[in-house]
Each structure stands twice: as C-alpha cells, then as structure tokens.
Design an enzyme around this catalytic site. Structure first.
Site, short mmCIF file in Angstrom:
data_model
loop_
_atom_site.label_atom_id
_atom_site.label_comp_id
_atom_site.label_asym_id
_atom_site.label_seq_id
_atom_site.Cartn_x
_atom_site.Cartn_y
_atom_site.Cartn_z
N GLN A 156 -5.39 -8.88 6.11
CA GLN A 156 -5.39 -7.55 6.71
C GLN A 156 -6.65 -7.27 7.54
OE1 GLN A 156 -4.28 -4.22 4.28
NE2 GLN A 156 -2.73 -5.38 3.15
N HIS A 196 -9.05 4.08 -1.51
CA HIS A 196 -7.68 3.58 -1.34
C HIS A 196 -7.27 2.77 -2.57
CE1 HIS A 196 -4.08 1.97 0.23
NE2 HIS A 196 -4.56 1.06 1.07
N SER A 225 -11.44 0.94 4.40
CA SER A 225 -11.35 1.60 3.10
C SER A 225 -11.99 0.72 2.03
CB SER A 225 -9.88 1.87 2.74
OG SER A 225 -9.14 0.66 2.74
N CYS A 239 0.32 2.23 6.60
CA CYS A 239 0.63 0.83 6.86
C CYS A 239 0.70 0.06 5.54
CB CYS A 239 -0.41 0.22 7.79
SG CYS A 239 -2.12 0.34 7.19
N CYS A 278 0.82 -1.22 0.00
CA CYS A 278 0.00 0.00 0.00
C CYS A 278 0.85 1.26 0.00
CB CYS A 278 -0.93 0.02 1.20
SG CYS A 278 -2.19 -1.27 1.15
N ARG A 318 -19.64 9.13 1.08
CA ARG A 318 -21.06 8.98 1.37
C ARG A 318 -21.49 10.11 2.31
NH1 ARG A 318 -19.03 3.80 1.75
NH2 ARG A 318 -19.13 3.77 4.03
#
Length: 387
Positions: free
Chosen positions: A152, A343, A242, A373, A91, A205
């Site tokens: 994760q 993400h 995410s 992270c 990431c 949202r």
C-alpha cells in the site's frame, strides 16, 4: 419500502498500536465487548432483541481469530441467543458490516442489528495472518499481474506521482488533519461519541509543524521498486500516512418502525450504498469510482453532500480523490482523519461513520458521504441522511 436507521453509535478512543499504548493491555474481544455493552446501555434496549451482530476485523488470527465478534457478544454479557459474524473487506471491513446490517434491516431479515469493528494492531500485527512461506494470492492472480503487485505504501507513492501531488501538499494536508482533530477535542466535539470519559485519541500531535513533517524520511523506499517505477518521488512518510492503532466502534441499526415501537429516536437513515473495485496496483483509488457510483445511484451531485469522510490511509489518496471529484476540502474530514486520529483497520469504517453522524448532528447538515480505500483495489461508499 422499509428504511434502516442508526439509533446509537459509539467508539473507543483510539490507542497507539504498540506495547504501552492506551488499549494494548485489553484483549480485542474484551475491547469490542465493552463497546457493545456501552452501545446497548446508551440506547436502553435489551440486547436479547438484537437479531445479529456483524463485525469487521482485518487480521483474523491469534487474539482476533475464531469469529471475534461472537466472542465479543458473549463477553459483553449478551444472551447466548444473539448470533454474530466477522467480515473482512480489509480496511473497509466495518463499513461493510454496516452495509450488511442495514441491508438486512431493509430486506426484513432483521428488525435490529449491530454493525461494529475492532482491531488491536499492537497485539495482532498487520500481515500476521500470512503464514511464512504461504501465498495468499495464488498462481492465477500472479499470472494476470506478471510484474507483481505492490504494498500500500508504494501504491500511495504511485498515486502521488501520477496525480502530481507534492510532498508539501501532503504534509500540509497531514498538518490540517492534526489541527482539526486537536481542535475538535478541545471544543468537546468528540465527547459524545467516545465511550470512555477522560481518554483521548493517542496519535494526535497538536504540536507538530510543517518543518517537523518535512524532516521525516521516506517510509517505503526500495531500490528495486525505484528502478521499476522511476516516477516515484518517495514522499510518503510516517507523518503523511495513517499510524498503527488499536480501537473499536459500534452502531445500533434498526427499522424506523421498530424504533417507533421501542420509543427510540432515529438519528440518521442509510440513504445509499455502493462498493467498487479499481486497479489493484494503485490499490487505493477505488474511492473515486465508488463515490461516482453512489452519487449516480442516489441521483445526487457532489455539491449536494454537506460533509464527507474520506479515510486518510495516506494523504495522496484523499488529495487525488478531491482532484477527481472536485470537492472543497473544507467539507472533508472536518474533525480530522486517520492521519491524526488513527486507523485501527477493522474498526475504522464504524469509527468514521460514528464521527460522521455526530458531526452532521452538531452542524445540522442533511447528507453525509463516507468512503474508504481497501487493499486489493476496492472501496465502500455510504450516504447517510440526518433525521
């Protein structure tokens, strides 16, 4: 000693990572190409002057295979003489790309470099690089962790349990992310950084509520994992994690001496860098040692940093980090984070840095710290200083 500065930064709006999403129809090489072309257009430089383009992409297979950054450079119409490479720190791939580009400038290896990233999760699903029947970890790693590592989502559940973070806290954090992102769009705060006018980040949202978030079911419940880790409360949902997304972002980096020669305005300099590793079972906690490491290296305290960007992979990741570092959340992800904005894996590091730079400029702050992270128990951290 030479410095490394950001002259320009731009990102796409972030699309939902599914067929029918804003960016799904566009090949990721073309998406990154448009972003690169807009970057150099805004800066007003000849792309032939760029020494290297360093890009981040996580799932380097299918439409994102064969060094997608080089494909994007050529698709953008850059001269064939401009090289490019694609890195993978999961990431944090494009944040690492920014580190490599800036460190190349600092060392004198580059005068001008571009750091960028792209991910089309709608076209290249997360995990699709792992072939059926393959083992990307190997027997020696499995022997070191005989009970097995976890995904994760389960790591996020373990973090929530070990830091005693409630479902209500996570949902409140997620709601704040959506409200901040929606408010930032309404105030025009993303207008400068987003490349395509008239298009907004799709995953926000603005009408969500605590009641709506509370009604969502656990996303990662597994009976075998529940038996192994009875402390897990199963509170991670699609609302406090995410989403899946498509997007790209890019930053133009050079020495301030080069910027002066070209008549360009340096906007921020790279103050400090750090990368850290931590427990791969918890996986997402390395942002804590990475933050401590970079602050110590810079000779700074948490209170010296004006704005923080901490990637919202999951709400408990940021909340556990806040508990350990002791930072007021009023200074963290002030325009919303990945829970709301999205993400797009390999693009997120460059996207976050682009957002941080613009927020620092708009608020007139001096120092900003970004950390995120990464799978495998790692994290990057960067401190920018506004000029």
């Amino acid at each position: 000693m030479r410095d490394a500065v950001i002259v320009e930064a731009v990102r796409t709006p972030i699309g939902r990572g599914r067929p029918g999403g804003l960016l799904h129809a566009e090949h990721p090489a073309d998406l990154l190409a448009r972003t690169l072309a807009e970057l150099v257009r805004r800066a007003g430089i000849d792309p032939a002057q760029v020494d290297d383009v360093v890009g981040g992409t996580v799932t380097q297979v299918g439409d994102q295979a064969v060094n997608i950054t080089r494909s994007a450079v050529l698709a953008a119409g850059f001269p064939e003489s401009v090289p490019a490479t694609t890195v993978d720190r999961q990431c944090g791939s494009s944040q690492q790309a920014a580190h490599f580009a800036a460190q190349g400038v600092l060392s004198g290896a580059y005068d001008i470099a571009i750091a960028c990233g792209v991910e089309s999760m709608s076209r290249v699903p997360m995990g699709s690089a792992v072939l059926p029947g393959s083992d990307p970890f190997g027997p020696a790693l499995s022997a070191r962790y005989p009970d097995g590592l976890v995904g994760q989502g389960v790591s996020a559940e373990l973090i929530a349990a070990r830091w005693k973070i409630s479902r209500e806290e996570m949902d409140e954090f997620a709601l704040t992310s959506h409200r901040r992102a929606a408010d930032a769009w309404e105030r025009g705060e993303f207008d400068r950084e987003v490349a395509w006018t008239g298009q907004r980040d799709e995953s926000i949202r603005p009408g969500t509520s605590l009641e709506a978030l509370a009604g969502l079911k656990p996303a990662y419940y597994d009976p075998a994992i529940a038996e192994r880790f009875p402390e897990i409360g199963w509170n991670i949902t699609a609302g406090n994690a995410s989403p899946i997304n498509d997007g790209a972002a890019a930053l133009l980096i050079m020495g301030s001496d080069v910027a002066a020669r070209l008549g360009l305005r340096p906007r921020a300099r790279f103050h400090s860098f750090a990368v850290a590793g931590d427990d791969p079972l918890l996986m997402l906690t390395a942002i804590v040692p990475a933050t401590r490491k970079i602050l110590a290296r810079a000779g700074l305290e948490p209170s010296d940093i004006d704005l923080y960007e901490v990637n919202e992979a999951f709400a408990p990741v940021v909340l556990a980090w806040r508990h350990e570092i002791g930072v007021d959340l009023d200074r963290v992800n002030v325009r919303g984070g990945a829970i709301a904005l999205g993400h797009p894996l390999g693009a997120s590091g460059a996207r976050i840095m682009t957002t941080l730079l613009h927020a620092m400029e708009d608020r007139g702050t001096r120092l900003g710290l970004q950390t995120m992270c990464e799978a495998g128990g790692q994290a990057n951290a960067t401190i920018l200083e506004l000029l």
